[in-house]
Design a protein around this motif. Structure first.
Motif: not given
Length: 186
Positions: A63-79, A81-89
């Protein structure tokens, strides 16, 4: 699930340049029915507002997210990767052996058994007539290759020792009573 949008077992799913993304649940498990392309990529880019997101990624996928100024709660399970760039989580819940990487992001709390790598983490540790205190990171990191900056508020010489993927020690050459602000970079 309380998700408004649920996406499962797809090779590629992208949301780009939108105003609002509803609560979303993403899932990929290589033990389930697979698409013709057996890798999976979920991504969001330049979305103004993303509500709570749940990702369950096992065996393949990311999973990836880029340039998202408002990003709510993020829950991840499994094995995977998730990458966020320039986001307010919002808050992060990193479960299983998942890894979340943050680059140029802000976030709420982080918890879980997974791994969190971010370019900047800050906190405080209190000393009450002691010369050594341990800082335990709320979520471990992939390596101990990082730099710690200290603002001690005290003239007594200080240093960092015992860096691990889950924390480090702040030490003074003599007992002190102070609150140390620390910044982890890298």
């Amino acid at each position: 699930s309380s998700a408004i949008l649920s996406v499962q077992q797809v090779a590629d799913f992208k949301i780009k340049s939108c105003t609002s993304v509803p609560s979303i649940q993403l899932a990929y498990n290589n033990a389930g029915t697979q698409p013709a392309l057996t890798t999976s990529q979920f991504s969001m880019e330049d979305c103004d507002s993303v509500l709570a997101t749940i990702a369950n990624l096992s065996g393949e996928g990311s999973f990836s997210a880029k340039g998202c100024p408002v990003f709510g709660d993020f829950t991840v399970t499994g094995d995977r990767s998730s990458t966020f760039n320039q986001c307010n989580l919002g808050n992060l819940s990193i479960n299983g052996t998942s890894t979340v990487t943050l680059q140029g992001c802000t976030r709420g709390t982080a918890a879980g058994a997974g791994v969190l790598d971010e370019d900047l983490t800050q906190g405080t540790v209190a000393f009450a007539a002691s010369s050594s205190e341990t800082v335990t990171l709320t979520v471990g990191r992939t390596s101990n290759d990082f730099t710690i900056l200290l603002d001690t508020g005290d003239a007594t010489p200080s240093f960092v020792s015992n860096k691990t993927t889950t924390g480090f020690d702040v030490e003074f050459t003599a007992p002190v009573t102070t609150t140390v602000r620390w910044t982890l970079r890298g």
